[in-house]
Design an enzyme around this catalytic site. Structure first.
Site, PDB file in Angstrom:
ATOM      1  N   ASP A 195       8.979   1.576   1.762  1.00  0.00           N
ATOM      2  CA  ASP A 195       8.258   1.352   3.017  1.00  0.00           C
ATOM      3  C   ASP A 195       6.904   0.663   2.795  1.00  0.00           C
ATOM      4  OD1 ASP A 195      10.305   2.822   4.042  1.00  0.00           O
ATOM      5  OD2 ASP A 195       9.056   4.361   4.977  1.00  0.00           O
ATOM      6  N   HIS A 234       7.493   3.908  -1.523  1.00  0.00           N
ATOM      7  CA  HIS A 234       6.629   2.890  -0.908  1.00  0.00           C
ATOM      8  C   HIS A 234       6.357   1.757  -1.882  1.00  0.00           C
ATOM      9  CE1 HIS A 234       5.946   6.541   1.454  1.00  0.00           C
ATOM     10  NE2 HIS A 234       5.635   5.740   2.466  1.00  0.00           N
TER      11      HIS A 234
HETATM   12 ZN   LIG Z   1       5.017   3.898   6.282  1.00  0.00          ZN
END
Ligand SMILES: [Zn+2]
Length: 303
Positions: free
Chosen positions: A114, A257
């Site tokens: 992400d 992430h």
């Molecule tokens: Zn996020």
């Protein structure tokens, strides 16, 4: 740009046929008529999917002009993007998923990243995934796509699946119009740059009730949560690795992430994570692949 050559053309067919095939397959690209007309008269291309090692240019029977090469590259990219980002199966439309365990119990797992695209770390992660021959799923933030369009394109060119993680990563309550702005704007930009028309949404911070998911569901997006949270935004490499290993499960979805801050911890943990998951018998799939596997099981049961 080497990835434009991921598809190697084998059988010889004319450009007209190549373009026609592309359009029959549902491309929505605008073809400059003057380019394609010129190309028709001069070029013959070999077509097909084969080894990645044969250089595309070597199998051309004539030297294509630059605009033509760009056109073909664009068509091929769009085809690949479409294959790797198929429409969400009916059973997942407007649904929220945390994982998709298969009836077969098959040990598959989806790595997701992400908050990108992001300088340095997105590249590093692409390198590791490529080296391990793994396709993952990236949930882009729209404004990061706007800032780093070349990285967004690179992710798509590497054949990864792409989803929508809102425009600016907000947590607050949204009106329908504001939610639409967050989601539609991001999807449009991703489409414009990569040819990927995503209907996968992941809510910023995992917030389910601030209006974003509600809007996404009205647009038939699947809301993709996770079953294994690395917590890579808060912990060291060894800890995030342990978090993922402790929570891994067949049909699982792993949250990591590649952007939004210093993600070197994730980069550093990733090779060993891949190693350990493989040792446990896991195969890596994208979220769309996972949905498709479940859809096939459903269809088989119906038949
Ligand atoms: Zn996020």
């Amino acid at each position: 740009m080497a990835n434009h050559h991921l598809f190697v053309w084998q059988r010889s067919i004319s450009v007209v046929a190549a373009a026609a095939l592309g359009f029959m397959a549902g491309f929505s690209l605008t073809v400059d008529k003057s380019i394609s007309q010129k190309a028709v008269n001069t070029i013959t291309l070999p077509l097909g999917e084969q080894s990645q090692n044969t250089a595309n240019s070597q199998s051309l029977t004539a030297q294509p002009n630059e605009p033509f090469k760009q056109l073909v590259a664009k068509l091929m990219e769009a085809e690949k993007a479409k294959r790797l980002n198929p429409p969400v199966p009916a059973q997942f439309k407007a649904k929220t998923i945390n994982d998709i365990p298969l009836s077969s119990g098959e040990k598959v797992i989806a790595l997701t990243f992400d908050d990108g695209p992001w300088p340095k770390t997105t590249n590093e992660i692409l390198y590791i995934l490529n080296k391990n021959n793994i396709k993952a799923t990236f949930f882009f933030i729209g404004r990061n796509v706007q800032t780093f369009p070349h990285l967004a394109k690179l992710v798509a060119e590497h054949g990864h699946a792409v989803g929508n993680h809102s425009w600016s990563h907000p947590y607050h309550q949204h009106s329908t119009a504001a939610a639409a702005q967050q989601i539609d704007r991001t999807t449009k930009l991703i489409y414009k740059l990569t040819g990927i028309k995503t209907t996968m949404f992941r809510p910023p911070g995992g917030y389910l009730t601030n209006g974003l998911v509600a809007y996404a569901h009205t647009q038939n997006y699947v809301n993709v949560m996770w079953s294994a949270d690395s917590m890579d935004y808060a912990v060291s490499s060894p800890t995030l690795l342990r978090n993922v290993m402790n929570q891994s499960s067949p049909g699982g979805i792993v949250l990591m992430h590649d952007g939004g801050g210093n993600r070197m911890g994730t980069v550093n943990a990733l090779p060993e994570m891949i190693n350990q998951l493989r040792k446990q018998g896991y195969k890596f799939v994208t979220v769309p692949e996972l949905m498709e596997m479940r859809e096939k099981e459903l269809q088989a049961n119906k038949g």
